[in-house]
Scaffold this active site. Structure first.
Site, mmCIF file in Angstrom:
data_model
loop_
_atom_site.group_PDB
_atom_site.id
_atom_site.type_symbol
_atom_site.label_atom_id
_atom_site.label_comp_id
_atom_site.label_asym_id
_atom_site.label_seq_id
_atom_site.Cartn_x
_atom_site.Cartn_y
_atom_site.Cartn_z
ATOM 1 N N SER A 183 -1.638 -3.100 6.614
ATOM 2 C CA SER A 183 -0.387 -2.130 6.723
ATOM 3 C C SER A 183 -1.489 -0.435 6.670
ATOM 4 C CB SER A 183 -0.059 -2.654 4.934
ATOM 5 O OG SER A 183 -0.755 -2.173 4.740
ATOM 6 N N LYS A 203 -2.790 1.131 -1.144
ATOM 7 C CA LYS A 203 -1.474 2.338 0.473
ATOM 8 C C LYS A 203 -1.554 3.862 -0.404
ATOM 9 C CE LYS A 203 1.154 -0.879 0.739
ATOM 10 N NZ LYS A 203 0.963 -1.963 2.075
#
Ligand SMILES: *[C@@H]1O[C@H](CO)[C@@H](O)[C@H](O)[C@H]1NC(C)=O
Length: 162
Positions: free
Chosen positions: A38, A86
């Protein structure tokens, strides 16, 4: 020749110093293994079979000194034990445009993975409480050919937010 007491004092000192440094390192930074794609190509780029290991600094936690573009580690809002990595896209008071059309509430941030096609992030779970942040990723430390600094950058497709 030095007396046994001399050696005992030395080893006692070393032991104390060792203990303190372990405590400090744990309090101020930690090492985390990145899994999944990701955050590719920042971490685990391409179809590499190895995983990146990163340095996470926790000094930023004192008063939530985070900025847009920082890569952070935070606990999953749905599973406290799971750590997620993230990038911060927006901070409290920032507006995230269509299709979300939302203003980030106080004490929250908007996070997205660098590889948006394979990332579960604020686009599906919404703003994340800054209180879940565990630290900021500063460096890749393993494997050797990937060692380097992790830059604070806002992805191009999100520059319009600034
Ligand atoms: C994004 O993730 C997908 C699925 O895991 C992967 O196939 C693709 O290579 C990744 N993109 C980049 C730029 O690494």
């Amino acid at each position: 020749m030095a007396s046994p007491k001399f050696w005992w004092d030395i080893s006692k000192k070393c032991f104390t110093v060792g203990l303190i440094s372990v405590t400090i390192s744990d309090r101020f930074w930690s090492i985390t293994r990145i899994s999944g794609h990701s955050m590719s190509p920042t971490f685990n780029p391409g179809d590499s079979s190895f995983n990146d290991y990163v340095l996470v600094e926790k000094l930023c936690l004192g008063r939530y000194k985070f900025s847009r573009g920082d890569v952070i580690v935070f606990s999953s809002p749905s599973n406290y034990k799971e750590n997620i990595v993230k990038r911060i896209i927006a901070m409290p008071g920032d507006w995230v445009p269509d299709p979300f059309d939302t203003v980030i509430p106080h004490g929250h941030c908007w996070v997205e993975g660098d590889n948006s096609s394979s990332s579960v992030d604020s686009r599906s779970i919404g703003p994340v409480p800054l209180g879940l942040a565990r630290g900021r990723v500063t460096h890749i430390i393993w494997p050797p050919q990937r060692v380097g600094k992790v830059e604070r950058v806002v992805p191009e497709h999100r520059l319009s937010l600034l």
